[in-house]
Design a protein around this motif. Structure first.
Motif, PDB file in Angstrom:
ATOM      1  N   LYS A 178       0.823  -1.205   0.000  1.00 12.32           N
ATOM      2  CA  LYS A 178       0.000   0.000   0.000  1.00 12.32           C
ATOM      3  C   LYS A 178       0.858   1.257   0.000  1.00 12.32           C
ATOM      4  CE  LYS A 178      -4.221  -1.982   1.905  1.00 12.32           C
ATOM      5  NZ  LYS A 178      -4.951  -1.778   0.651  1.00 12.32           N
ATOM      6  N   LEU A 179       2.016   1.190   0.666  1.00 13.31           N
ATOM      7  CA  LEU A 179       2.907   2.347   0.627  1.00 13.31           C
ATOM      8  C   LEU A 179       3.401   2.594  -0.791  1.00 13.31           C
ATOM      9  CD1 LEU A 179       4.327   4.380   2.642  1.00 13.31           C
ATOM     10  CD2 LEU A 179       6.349   2.925   2.406  1.00 13.31           C
ATOM     11  N   LYS A 180       3.772   1.518  -1.473  1.00  8.62           N
ATOM     12  CA  LYS A 180       4.252   1.660  -2.858  1.00  8.62           C
ATOM     13  C   LYS A 180       3.144   2.199  -3.767  1.00  8.62           C
ATOM     14  CE  LYS A 180       6.778  -0.775  -6.512  1.00  8.62           C
ATOM     15  NZ  LYS A 180       7.842   0.260  -6.522  1.00  8.62           N
ATOM     16  N   GLU A 181       1.945   1.719  -3.537  1.00 10.54           N
ATOM     17  CA  GLU A 181       0.797   2.170  -4.327  1.00 10.54           C
ATOM     18  C   GLU A 181       0.546   3.662  -4.157  1.00 10.54           C
ATOM     19  OE1 GLU A 181      -4.025   1.626  -3.942  1.00 10.54           O
ATOM     20  OE2 GLU A 181      -2.754  -0.113  -3.527  1.00 10.54           O
ATOM     21  N   LEU A 182       0.752   4.159  -2.948  1.00  9.32           N
ATOM     22  CA  LEU A 182       0.412   5.547  -2.657  1.00  9.32           C
ATOM     23  C   LEU A 182       1.555   6.531  -2.903  1.00  9.32           C
ATOM     24  CD1 LEU A 182      -1.674   5.003   0.596  1.00  9.32           C
ATOM     25  CD2 LEU A 182      -2.533   5.713  -1.642  1.00  9.32           C
ATOM     26  N   ILE A 183       2.803   6.152  -2.581  1.00 15.26           N
ATOM     27  CA  ILE A 183       3.895   7.117  -2.740  1.00 15.26           C
ATOM     28  C   ILE A 183       5.020   6.619  -3.641  1.00 15.26           C
ATOM     29  CG2 ILE A 183       3.370   8.097  -0.465  1.00 15.26           C
ATOM     30  CD1 ILE A 183       5.972   6.868   0.576  1.00 15.26           C
ATOM     31  N   GLY A 184       4.862   5.433  -4.220  1.00 14.70           N
ATOM     32  CA  GLY A 184       5.805   4.970  -5.223  1.00 14.70           C
ATOM     33  C   GLY A 184       7.016   4.224  -4.706  1.00 14.70           C
ATOM     34  N   THR A 185       7.065   3.916  -3.420  1.00 12.58           N
ATOM     35  CA  THR A 185       8.177   3.154  -2.855  1.00 12.58           C
ATOM     36  C   THR A 185       7.652   2.260  -1.743  1.00 12.58           C
ATOM     37  OG1 THR A 185      10.325   3.290  -1.721  1.00 12.58           O
ATOM     38  CG2 THR A 185       8.736   5.022  -1.236  1.00 12.58           C
ATOM     39  N   ASP A 186       8.322   1.122  -1.543  1.00 12.06           N
ATOM     40  CA  ASP A 186       7.901   0.232  -0.462  1.00 12.06           C
ATOM     41  C   ASP A 186       8.835   0.336   0.739  1.00 12.06           C
ATOM     42  OD1 ASP A 186      10.164  -1.022  -1.366  1.00 12.06           O
ATOM     43  OD2 ASP A 186       9.200  -2.951  -1.794  1.00 12.06           O
ATOM     44  N   THR A 187       9.581   1.450   0.809  1.00 14.16           N
ATOM     45  CA  THR A 187      10.523   1.672   1.906  1.00 14.16           C
ATOM     46  C   THR A 187      10.261   3.024   2.552  1.00 14.16           C
ATOM     47  OG1 THR A 187      12.219   0.358   0.789  1.00 14.16           O
ATOM     48  CG2 THR A 187      12.956   1.838   2.536  1.00 14.16           C
ATOM     49  N   MET A 188      10.304   3.059   3.868  1.00 15.75           N
ATOM     50  CA  MET A 188      10.118   4.323   4.594  1.00 15.75           C
ATOM     51  C   MET A 188      11.350   4.584   5.451  1.00 15.75           C
ATOM     52  SD  MET A 188       6.986   5.651   7.019  1.00 15.75           S
ATOM     53  CE  MET A 188       6.061   6.156   5.558  1.00 15.75           C
ATOM     54  N   THR A 189      11.926   5.761   5.306  1.00 17.04           N
ATOM     55  CA  THR A 189      13.132   6.109   6.062  1.00 17.04           C
ATOM     56  C   THR A 189      13.020   7.428   6.808  1.00 17.04           C
ATOM     57  OG1 THR A 189      14.089   7.203   4.126  1.00 17.04           O
ATOM     58  CG2 THR A 189      14.611   4.868   4.430  1.00 17.04           C
ATOM     59  N   SER A 190      12.022   8.259   6.459  1.00 11.44           N
ATOM     60  CA  SER A 190      11.997   9.600   7.041  1.00 11.44           C
ATOM     61  C   SER A 190      10.601  10.007   7.502  1.00 11.44           C
ATOM     62  CB  SER A 190      12.502  10.636   6.022  1.00 11.44           C
ATOM     63  OG  SER A 190      11.542  10.820   5.001  1.00 11.44           O
ATOM     64  N   VAL A 191      10.591  10.915   8.476  1.00  8.36           N
ATOM     65  CA  VAL A 191       9.324  11.478   8.926  1.00  8.36           C
ATOM     66  C   VAL A 191       8.691  12.293   7.804  1.00  8.36           C
ATOM     67  CG1 VAL A 191       8.244  13.020  10.631  1.00  8.36           C
ATOM     68  CG2 VAL A 191      10.086  11.477  11.324  1.00  8.36           C
ATOM     69  N   ASP A 192       9.501  12.836   6.902  1.00  3.14           N
ATOM     70  CA  ASP A 192       8.940  13.541   5.747  1.00  3.14           C
ATOM     71  C   ASP A 192       8.040  12.614   4.936  1.00  3.14           C
ATOM     72  OD1 ASP A 192      10.258  16.187   5.928  1.00  3.14           O
ATOM     73  OD2 ASP A 192      12.092  15.019   5.675  1.00  3.14           O
ATOM     74  N   GLN A 193       8.441  11.361   4.770  1.00  2.00           N
ATOM     75  CA  GLN A 193       7.599  10.398   4.070  1.00  2.00           C
ATOM     76  C   GLN A 193       6.323  10.110   4.857  1.00  2.00           C
ATOM     77  OE1 GLN A 193      10.871   7.429   3.637  1.00  2.00           O
ATOM     78  NE2 GLN A 193      10.022   7.136   1.580  1.00  2.00           N
ATOM     79  N   LEU A 194       6.461   9.990   6.166  1.00  2.00           N
ATOM     80  CA  LEU A 194       5.295   9.720   7.007  1.00  2.00           C
ATOM     81  C   LEU A 194       4.255  10.821   6.852  1.00  2.00           C
ATOM     82  CD1 LEU A 194       4.501   7.601   9.302  1.00  2.00           C
ATOM     83  CD2 LEU A 194       5.162   9.403  10.906  1.00  2.00           C
ATOM     84  N   PHE A 195       4.730  12.047   6.674  1.00  2.00           N
ATOM     85  CA  PHE A 195       3.829  13.187   6.553  1.00  2.00           C
ATOM     86  C   PHE A 195       3.576  13.586   5.101  1.00  2.00           C
ATOM     87  CE2 PHE A 195       5.282  14.694  11.017  1.00  2.00           C
ATOM     88  CZ  PHE A 195       4.454  13.742  11.595  1.00  2.00           C
ATOM     89  N   ASN A 196       3.900  12.692   4.166  1.00  2.00           N
ATOM     90  CA  ASN A 196       3.580  12.912   2.757  1.00  2.00           C
ATOM     91  C   ASN A 196       2.068  13.030   2.605  1.00  2.00           C
ATOM     92  OD1 ASN A 196       2.970  12.486  -0.054  1.00  2.00           O
ATOM     93  ND2 ASN A 196       4.942  11.463  -0.322  1.00  2.00           N
TER      94      ASN A 196
END
Length: 406
Positions: A194-212
């Motif tokens: 679902k992360l890949k579907e929504l933001i284009g990657t299946d990896t999360m490393t930053s709070v910036d991504q969390l708040f995308n």
């Protein structure tokens, strides 16, 4: 990390970094629990300098009553998922003849303390022989005289198998009143597909991504102030182990913004796991063992700016009626093979010497598991939340609860 961190933080990090080897805190109770009580009675909230008071003791009925009551957090014991049995616990019962009533009724340090506080303060038993509480709460119980001193003569494993640097923590020098149960991380967890579907990657490393914004309404953070605020403060470039009030409020403002704009769906405790499984939540600030237990479809990582680190501790409450039985099972869980069996299931950091070697027999694939036996490089990316005075805890909890809408 700052060099000017409090003593308990230094010792906990030192233990982890030298060992290379669930706690689950849901802080939904707000300031109505331990912090307010500590402030009212003048207790120090500093776990770095706790001094034990003498605990009341009841006649020990262990020899005539082969039973004990153990309160722990959910999902914190090896379990057969098909039968619901607990293999290591069942083995102890068979081996010792001591019947164990094991209850998963600690969902929050403050919440649990509020349930038993009146009895403890009035010198009444709480009908439990073991409780498992996080460092800062364990310090308060020890300082308040709510736990009994351990008899190490009946606990040879516990005397010799505690990881070296965790043997002498500031809130309990020499481990006279407590033994570590597990340690773990506050970090990111996410649904890979679902992360890949929504933001284009299946990896999360930053709070910036969390708040995308593409994750709007699909993010959950912990109701445990120390983990959620610790991760946000580190993201802002501040040190969660040594911060000012202004830096804390800067993080509160960031949290409130993300809640008010709908980015954060909810601030939760245990329930975030079921929300992730259902797909309602895509990404969380969660706890390491929890996310791992969800399975291979879910990712886990420390934020690039740093995660949090904590330890939960076994203690015997004042007036517990089966002290020796409690000491026997605590000793049993400090057998490295038993400790490895538990860690293989709960996926938290074991505080037991020899557990990593024993894991070669239990599950060889986990011997080098970073979340059970973290390297010094991983631990360099974590913080132990700053020890708070009672007054600070009241104030910061109040601000946190206001920010999350309580």
């Amino acid at each position: 990390m700052s060099e000017n961190r409090d003593s308990v933080a230094r010792e906990t990090v030192a233990f982890m970094r030298s060992s290379l080897s669930r706690r689950r805190i849901l802080q939904a109770a707000g300031i109505g629990g331990v912090a307010a009580v500590a402030a009212a009675c003048g207790a120090s909230g500093d776990t770095g300098s706790a001094t034990a008071s003498t605990a009341a003791a009841a006649p020990d009925l262990s020899d005539s009553e082969k039973t004990l009551q153990w309160s722990n957090w959910p999902g914190y014991m090896d379990t057969n998922d098909k039968t619901g049995t607990r293999p290591s616990l069942d083995a102890f019962i068979k081996q010792s003849g001591v019947n164990v009533t094991y209850t998963e009724d600690i969902n929050d340090n403050n919440e649990f303390y509020a349930k038993v506080r009146t009895q403890l303060e009035q010198g009444q038993p709480i009908d439990r022989d073991i409780v498992v509480l996080t460092d800062w709460m364990a310090a308060l119980w020890i300082e308040s005289g709510f736990v009994q001193q351990l008899d190490k003569s009946v606990m040879p494993n516990a005397s010799s198998n505690v990881i070296d640097k965790l043997q002498n923590v500031a809130f309990d020098p020499g481990r006279q009143y407590s033994l570590p149960w597990q340690s773990g991380f506050g970090l990111f967890g996410w649904n890979k597909s679902k992360l890949k579907e929504l933001i284009g990657t299946d990896t999360m490393t930053s709070v910036d991504q969390l708040f995308n914004p593409k994750l709007k309404g699909r993010v959950t953070v912990l109701s445990e102030m120390r983990d959620t605020m610790g991760i946000i403060m580190a993201w802002q470039g501040n040190d969660p182990s040594n911060f000012t009030e202004a830096q804390f409020m800067q993080a509160i403002d960031a949290l409130r913004t993300q809640i008010d704009n709908g980015q954060i769906r909810s601030v939760e405790g245990n329930s975030y796991m079921s929300d992730m499984e259902s797909g309602n939540v895509v990404a969380v600030i969660g706890w390491s063992g929890d996310v791992i237990q969800l399975g291979k479809n879910f990712g886990i990582a420390l934020p690039e700016t740093g995660g949090t680190l904590w330890t939960d501790n076994m203690m015997i409450p004042a007036l517990a009626a089966h002290k020796k039985n409690a000491e026997l099972i605590m000793n049993y869980y400090y057998d490295p093979e038993v400790a490895a069996q538990v860690s293989a299931y709960v996926q938290y950091i074991s505080p037991v010497k020899g557990a990593q070697e024993a894991m070669k027999k239990v599950d060889p694939s986990l011997v080098d598991n970073e979340w059970i036996f973290p390297t010094s490089q991983t631990l360099e990316r974590t913080y132990v939340f700053m020890t708070l005075t009672a007054e600070q805890d009241v104030k910061y909890q109040r601000e946190f609860q206001k920010a999350i809408g309580n």
